[in-house]
Design a protein around this motif. Structure first.
Motif, PDB file in Angstrom:
ATOM      1  N   LEU A 122      57.897 -72.203  16.369  1.00 13.72           N
ATOM      2  CA  LEU A 122      58.339 -71.303  15.377  1.00 13.72           C
ATOM      3  C   LEU A 122      58.814 -72.051  14.006  1.00 13.72           C
ATOM      4  N   THR A 123      58.187 -71.679  12.997  1.00 11.05           N
ATOM      5  CA  THR A 123      58.379 -72.673  11.847  1.00 11.05           C
ATOM      6  C   THR A 123      59.516 -71.969  10.885  1.00 11.05           C
ATOM      7  N   GLN A 124      59.867 -72.934  10.045  1.00  6.31           N
ATOM      8  CA  GLN A 124      61.091 -72.348   9.101  1.00  6.31           C
ATOM      9  C   GLN A 124      60.813 -70.952   8.432  1.00  6.31           C
ATOM     10  N   ASP A 125      59.817 -70.681   8.118  1.00 13.76           N
ATOM     11  CA  ASP A 125      59.379 -69.560   7.325  1.00 13.76           C
ATOM     12  C   ASP A 125      59.289 -68.512   8.095  1.00 13.76           C
ATOM     13  N   GLY A 126      59.377 -68.726   9.694  1.00 13.38           N
ATOM     14  CA  GLY A 126      59.084 -67.674  10.573  1.00 13.38           C
ATOM     15  C   GLY A 126      57.936 -67.446  11.136  1.00 13.38           C
ATOM     16  N   LYS A 127      57.144 -68.359  10.898  1.00 13.67           N
ATOM     17  CA  LYS A 127      55.662 -68.192  11.443  1.00 13.67           C
ATOM     18  C   LYS A 127      55.708 -68.469  13.014  1.00 13.67           C
ATOM     19  N   LEU A 128      54.858 -67.914  13.787  1.00 14.74           N
ATOM     20  CA  LEU A 128      54.869 -68.073  15.335  1.00 14.74           C
ATOM     21  C   LEU A 128      53.445 -68.658  15.488  1.00 14.74           C
ATOM     22  N   PHE A 129      53.323 -69.730  16.206  1.00 20.01           N
ATOM     23  CA  PHE A 129      52.162 -70.252  16.628  1.00 20.01           C
ATOM     24  C   PHE A 129      52.233 -70.279  18.242  1.00 20.01           C
ATOM     25  N   PHE A 130      51.157 -70.205  18.885  1.00 18.18           N
ATOM     26  CA  PHE A 130      50.698 -70.237  20.268  1.00 18.18           C
ATOM     27  C   PHE A 130      49.891 -71.124  20.624  1.00 18.18           C
ATOM     28  N   GLN A 131      50.052 -72.248  21.166  1.00 15.56           N
ATOM     29  CA  GLN A 131      48.996 -73.246  21.308  1.00 15.56           C
ATOM     30  C   GLN A 131      48.388 -73.644  19.864  1.00 15.56           C
ATOM     31  N   ASP A 132      49.110 -73.559  19.060  1.00  9.59           N
ATOM     32  CA  ASP A 132      48.712 -74.083  17.468  1.00  9.59           C
ATOM     33  C   ASP A 132      48.006 -73.131  16.927  1.00  9.59           C
ATOM     34  N   VAL A 133      47.946 -71.845  17.326  1.00 12.64           N
ATOM     35  CA  VAL A 133      47.218 -70.734  16.826  1.00 12.64           C
ATOM     36  C   VAL A 133      48.229 -69.687  16.299  1.00 12.64           C
ATOM     37  N   PRO A 134      47.968 -69.132  15.069  1.00 12.84           N
ATOM     38  CA  PRO A 134      49.158 -68.135  14.787  1.00 12.84           C
ATOM     39  C   PRO A 134      48.921 -66.822  15.778  1.00 12.84           C
ATOM     40  N   ILE A 135      50.053 -66.076  16.027  1.00  9.17           N
ATOM     41  CA  ILE A 135      50.032 -65.156  16.773  1.00  9.17           C
ATOM     42  C   ILE A 135      51.242 -64.228  16.640  1.00  9.17           C
ATOM     43  N   THR A 136      51.093 -62.995  17.174  1.00  4.06           N
ATOM     44  CA  THR A 136      52.178 -62.062  17.018  1.00  4.06           C
ATOM     45  C   THR A 136      53.180 -62.125  18.252  1.00  4.06           C
ATOM     46  N   LYS A 137      54.180 -61.705  18.122  1.00  2.00           N
ATOM     47  CA  LYS A 137      55.044 -61.844  19.333  1.00  2.00           C
ATOM     48  C   LYS A 137      54.546 -60.984  20.501  1.00  2.00           C
ATOM     49  N   GLU A 138      53.937 -59.877  20.427  1.00  3.79           N
ATOM     50  CA  GLU A 138      53.392 -58.901  21.520  1.00  3.79           C
ATOM     51  C   GLU A 138      52.325 -59.513  22.176  1.00  3.79           C
ATOM     52  N   VAL A 162      57.286 -74.555  26.430  1.00  6.73           N
ATOM     53  CA  VAL A 162      57.924 -75.297  25.533  1.00  6.73           C
ATOM     54  C   VAL A 162      58.047 -74.481  24.260  1.00  6.73           C
ATOM     55  N   VAL A 163      59.558 -74.303  23.822  1.00  8.48           N
ATOM     56  CA  VAL A 163      59.527 -73.665  22.617  1.00  8.48           C
ATOM     57  C   VAL A 163      60.063 -74.770  21.385  1.00  8.48           C
ATOM     58  N   ARG A 164      59.123 -74.834  20.641  1.00  9.80           N
ATOM     59  CA  ARG A 164      59.377 -75.758  19.477  1.00  9.80           C
ATOM     60  C   ARG A 164      59.929 -74.976  18.320  1.00  9.80           C
ATOM     61  N   ALA A 165      61.151 -74.802  18.016  1.00  7.56           N
ATOM     62  CA  ALA A 165      61.769 -74.163  16.692  1.00  7.56           C
ATOM     63  C   ALA A 165      62.225 -74.845  15.739  1.00  7.56           C
ATOM     64  N   ASP A 166      61.887 -74.725  14.557  1.00  4.53           N
ATOM     65  CA  ASP A 166      62.701 -75.603  13.542  1.00  4.53           C
ATOM     66  C   ASP A 166      64.172 -75.363  13.620  1.00  4.53           C
ATOM     67  N   LYS A 167      64.823 -76.604  13.282  1.00  2.42           N
ATOM     68  CA  LYS A 167      66.327 -76.403  13.316  1.00  2.42           C
ATOM     69  C   LYS A 167      67.015 -75.598  12.352  1.00  2.42           C
ATOM     70  N   ASP A 209      50.211 -80.330  31.111  1.00  2.00           N
ATOM     71  CA  ASP A 209      49.496 -79.193  30.294  1.00  2.00           C
ATOM     72  C   ASP A 209      50.732 -78.129  30.412  1.00  2.00           C
ATOM     73  N   ASP A 210      51.411 -78.024  29.182  1.00  2.00           N
ATOM     74  CA  ASP A 210      52.292 -76.813  29.068  1.00  2.00           C
ATOM     75  C   ASP A 210      51.703 -75.914  27.947  1.00  2.00           C
ATOM     76  N   ILE A 211      52.645 -74.805  28.073  1.00  2.00           N
ATOM     77  CA  ILE A 211      52.394 -73.731  26.877  1.00  2.00           C
ATOM     78  C   ILE A 211      53.251 -73.984  25.741  1.00  2.00           C
ATOM     79  N   ALA A 212      52.876 -74.198  24.592  1.00  2.00           N
ATOM     80  CA  ALA A 212      53.475 -74.497  23.579  1.00  2.00           C
ATOM     81  C   ALA A 212      53.571 -73.536  22.433  1.00  2.00           C
ATOM     82  N   ILE A 213      54.870 -73.114  22.255  1.00  2.00           N
ATOM     83  CA  ILE A 213      55.012 -72.041  21.251  1.00  2.00           C
ATOM     84  C   ILE A 213      55.966 -72.658  19.951  1.00  2.00           C
TER      85      ILE A 213
END
Length: 145
Positions: free
Chosen positions: A76-92, A111-116, A70-74
């Motif tokens: 970051l898509t290629q177009d710069g959208k950020l998701f926290f546990q599959d929910v869009p979110i801001t960095k703050e 776990v940080v899943r960032a596009d290559k 049960d990890d914390i998933a972050i």
């Protein structure tokens, strides 16, 4: 009178004896269905528990596969959208969410899943943000080659 009582008791005991013979239920099919349900839950649980619904093309590497936990998933898509546990979110807001979770369980894996195609700088910013929120275990997701 005594004879009637004994005969009625004898009838009752005979009735119980017959019920015991009828009460023979075959539980093997129920046990098989229960075992089948347990196996299905074991197979489905890792798919449900992971937060990997956001399509991110992570880089590939020669690493071992991670254990499902049960990890914390972050993400970051290629177009710069950020998701926290599959929910869009801001960095703050994400930093605050990580902090809340880490306060409850300081050993949760982030776990940080960032596009290559994402800039290295953006990934480093996410890692430092997670570290700043108090995360002790941080990992970057990759694909196995």
């Amino acid at each position: 009178m005594k004879i009637d009582i004994f005969s009625s008791l004898a009838k009752i005991f005979k009735g119980k004896m017959k019920r015991k013979g009828v009460a023979n239920i075959d539980i093997l099919p129920m046990a098989c269905i229960g075992l089948l349900l347990v196996v299905m839950m074991i197979m489905v649980a890792p798919m449900v528990m992971s937060h990997t619904r956001i399509p991110v093309n992570v880089p590939s590497a020669h690493t071992a596969e991670r254990k499902v936990e049960d990890d914390i998933a972050i993400a970051l898509t290629q177009d710069g959208k950020l998701f926290f546990q599959d929910v869009p979110i801001t960095k703050e807001a994400m930093k605050e969410e990580i902090r809340k979770i880490i306060e409850r369980d300081p050993y949760r894996l982030v776990v940080v899943r960032a596009d290559k195609e994402v800039l290295y700088e953006d990934v480093l910013e996410l890692l430092s943000l997670a570290k700043g929120a108090g995360a002790k275990r941080i990992a970057c997701a990759t694909k196995k080659k």
